[in-house]
Design a protein around this motif. Structure first.
Motif, PDB file in Angstrom:
ATOM      1  N   PHE A  28       0.841  -1.195   0.000  1.00  0.00           N
ATOM      2  CA  PHE A  28       0.000   0.000   0.000  1.00  0.00           C
ATOM      3  C   PHE A  28       0.873   1.241   0.000  1.00  0.00           C
ATOM      4  N   THR A  29       0.361   2.285  -0.619  1.00  0.00           N
ATOM      5  CA  THR A  29       0.974   3.598  -0.525  1.00  0.00           C
ATOM      6  C   THR A  29       0.330   4.318   0.644  1.00  0.00           C
ATOM      7  N   HIS A  30       1.165   4.792   1.577  1.00  0.00           N
ATOM      8  CA  HIS A  30       0.674   5.541   2.732  1.00  0.00           C
ATOM      9  C   HIS A  30       0.284   6.939   2.266  1.00  0.00           C
ATOM     10  N   ILE A  31      -0.953   7.312   2.504  1.00  0.00           N
ATOM     11  CA  ILE A  31      -1.442   8.632   2.096  1.00  0.00           C
ATOM     12  C   ILE A  31      -1.401   9.598   3.278  1.00  0.00           C
ATOM     13  N   ALA A  32      -1.898   9.151   4.429  1.00  0.00           N
ATOM     14  CA  ALA A  32      -1.930  10.017   5.607  1.00  0.00           C
ATOM     15  C   ALA A  32      -2.200   9.185   6.850  1.00  0.00           C
ATOM     16  N   THR A  33      -1.819   9.733   7.991  1.00  0.00           N
ATOM     17  CA  THR A  33      -2.196   9.198   9.296  1.00  0.00           C
ATOM     18  C   THR A  33      -2.737  10.384  10.080  1.00  0.00           C
ATOM     19  N   LEU A  34      -4.003  10.275  10.478  1.00  0.00           N
ATOM     20  CA  LEU A  34      -4.665  11.414  11.127  1.00  0.00           C
ATOM     21  C   LEU A  34      -5.340  11.009  12.430  1.00  0.00           C
ATOM     22  N   ASP A  35      -5.371  11.954  13.354  1.00  0.00           N
ATOM     23  CA  ASP A  35      -6.081  11.798  14.612  1.00  0.00           C
ATOM     24  C   ASP A  35      -7.495  12.333  14.412  1.00  0.00           C
ATOM     25  N   TYR A  36      -8.485  11.536  14.799  1.00  0.00           N
ATOM     26  CA  TYR A  36      -9.876  11.979  14.742  1.00  0.00           C
ATOM     27  C   TYR A  36     -10.545  11.520  16.033  1.00  0.00           C
ATOM     28  N   ASN A  37     -11.022  12.461  16.824  1.00  0.00           N
ATOM     29  CA  ASN A  37     -11.673  12.176  18.106  1.00  0.00           C
ATOM     30  C   ASN A  37     -10.799  11.292  19.002  1.00  0.00           C
ATOM     31  N   ASP A  38      -9.521  11.655  19.084  1.00  0.00           N
ATOM     32  CA  ASP A  38      -8.556  10.957  19.946  1.00  0.00           C
ATOM     33  C   ASP A  38      -8.314   9.505  19.551  1.00  0.00           C
ATOM     34  N   GLU A  39      -8.573   9.178  18.302  1.00  0.00           N
ATOM     35  CA  GLU A  39      -8.239   7.859  17.768  1.00  0.00           C
ATOM     36  C   GLU A  39      -7.499   8.073  16.459  1.00  0.00           C
ATOM     37  N   TRP A  40      -6.529   7.188  16.179  1.00  0.00           N
ATOM     38  CA  TRP A  40      -5.688   7.346  15.001  1.00  0.00           C
ATOM     39  C   TRP A  40      -6.172   6.465  13.854  1.00  0.00           C
ATOM     40  N   TYR A  41      -6.096   7.033  12.657  1.00  0.00           N
ATOM     41  CA  TYR A  41      -6.516   6.340  11.442  1.00  0.00           C
ATOM     42  C   TYR A  41      -5.433   6.489  10.386  1.00  0.00           C
ATOM     43  N   ILE A  42      -5.253   5.428   9.608  1.00  0.00           N
ATOM     44  CA  ILE A  42      -4.290   5.462   8.512  1.00  0.00           C
ATOM     45  C   ILE A  42      -5.059   5.363   7.200  1.00  0.00           C
ATOM     46  N   TYR A  43      -4.654   6.192   6.248  1.00  0.00           N
ATOM     47  CA  TYR A  43      -5.270   6.264   4.929  1.00  0.00           C
ATOM     48  C   TYR A  43      -4.265   5.682   3.935  1.00  0.00           C
ATOM     49  N   GLN A  45      -3.623   3.378  -0.021  1.00  0.00           N
ATOM     50  CA  GLN A  45      -4.128   2.985  -1.332  1.00  0.00           C
ATOM     51  C   GLN A  45      -3.247   1.843  -1.829  1.00  0.00           C
ATOM     52  N   PRO A  46      -3.847   0.778  -2.369  1.00  0.00           N
ATOM     53  CA  PRO A  46      -3.024  -0.319  -2.884  1.00  0.00           C
ATOM     54  C   PRO A  46      -2.078   0.182  -3.974  1.00  0.00           C
ATOM     55  N   VAL A  47      -0.856  -0.339  -3.977  1.00  0.00           N
ATOM     56  CA  VAL A  47       0.099   0.023  -5.032  1.00  0.00           C
ATOM     57  C   VAL A  47      -0.465  -0.394  -6.386  1.00  0.00           C
ATOM     58  N   GLU A  48      -1.014  -1.604  -6.436  1.00  0.00           N
ATOM     59  CA  GLU A  48      -1.684  -2.076  -7.648  1.00  0.00           C
ATOM     60  C   GLU A  48      -3.175  -1.819  -7.466  1.00  0.00           C
ATOM     61  N   LEU A  49      -3.696  -0.826  -8.181  1.00  0.00           N
ATOM     62  CA  LEU A  49      -5.069  -0.377  -7.968  1.00  0.00           C
ATOM     63  C   LEU A  49      -6.117  -1.399  -8.382  1.00  0.00           C
ATOM     64  N   GLY A  50      -5.830  -2.214  -9.355  1.00  0.00           N
ATOM     65  CA  GLY A  50      -6.850  -3.158  -9.816  1.00  0.00           C
ATOM     66  C   GLY A  50      -8.064  -2.406 -10.325  1.00  0.00           C
ATOM     67  N   ASP A  51      -9.232  -2.666  -9.729  1.00  0.00           N
ATOM     68  CA  ASP A  51     -10.483  -2.025 -10.140  1.00  0.00           C
ATOM     69  C   ASP A  51     -10.728  -0.682  -9.455  1.00  0.00           C
ATOM     70  N   MET A  52      -9.826  -0.259  -8.589  1.00  0.00           N
ATOM     71  CA  MET A  52     -10.013   1.006  -7.862  1.00  0.00           C
ATOM     72  C   MET A  52      -9.648   2.203  -8.731  1.00  0.00           C
ATOM     73  N   ASP A  53     -10.335   3.317  -8.478  1.00  0.00           N
ATOM     74  CA  ASP A  53      -9.986   4.582  -9.117  1.00  0.00           C
ATOM     75  C   ASP A  53      -8.801   5.199  -8.386  1.00  0.00           C
ATOM     76  N   GLU A  54      -8.086   6.086  -9.058  1.00  0.00           N
ATOM     77  CA  GLU A  54      -6.913   6.729  -8.459  1.00  0.00           C
ATOM     78  C   GLU A  54      -7.252   7.573  -7.244  1.00  0.00           C
ATOM     79  N   ASP A  55      -8.500   8.031  -7.120  1.00  0.00           N
ATOM     80  CA  ASP A  55      -8.862   8.873  -5.986  1.00  0.00           C
ATOM     81  C   ASP A  55      -9.507   8.087  -4.840  1.00  0.00           C
ATOM     82  N   GLU A  56      -9.541   6.758  -4.936  1.00  0.00           N
ATOM     83  CA  GLU A  56     -10.097   5.931  -3.874  1.00  0.00           C
ATOM     84  C   GLU A  56      -8.999   5.497  -2.907  1.00  0.00           C
ATOM     85  N   MET A  57      -9.388   5.242  -1.655  1.00  0.00           N
ATOM     86  CA  MET A  57      -8.434   4.802  -0.651  1.00  0.00           C
ATOM     87  C   MET A  57      -9.154   3.975   0.396  1.00  0.00           C
TER      88      MET A  57
END
Length: 101
Positions: A28-43, A45-57
């Protein structure tokens, strides 16, 4: 998917490898890691997108397993996903404004 990457050291666009439920490694390509309501989330995207659009994650909640390793749990709640996506867009706007100054 679980991975023992130290998320505090990840940089945007860095490649990370996660193991799926079937034990298969997926890059996966790491897009972002963000804190939301005191919990952490990682965003990511697969390196090989397959059926995904470039703006999906994928967005995963970062938790810890019993050994202290990061555990990435997929966010499936549609309302939460929308809030997390809006948080990501807000952060992008902040970063863009910083770059313009």
């Amino acid at each position: 998917m679980a991975d023992n990457v130290n998320n505090e050291e990840l940089q945007d666009d860095e490649i990370i490898v996660m193991v799926d439920e079937e034990g298969k490694e997926v890059e996966f390509t790491h897009i972002a890691t963000l804190d939301y309501n005191d919990e952490w989330y990682i965003y990511v995207q697969p390196v090989e997108l397959g059926d995904m659009d470039e703006d999906e994650m994928f967005i995963f909640k970062i938790e810890e397993d019993e050994n202290g390793n990061d555990l990435f749990t997929p966010v499936e709640d549609e309302d939460l996903l929308e809030k997390l996506y809006q948080e990501y867009l807000k952060e992008c706007d902040i970063q863009d404004a910083k770059e313009e100054n």
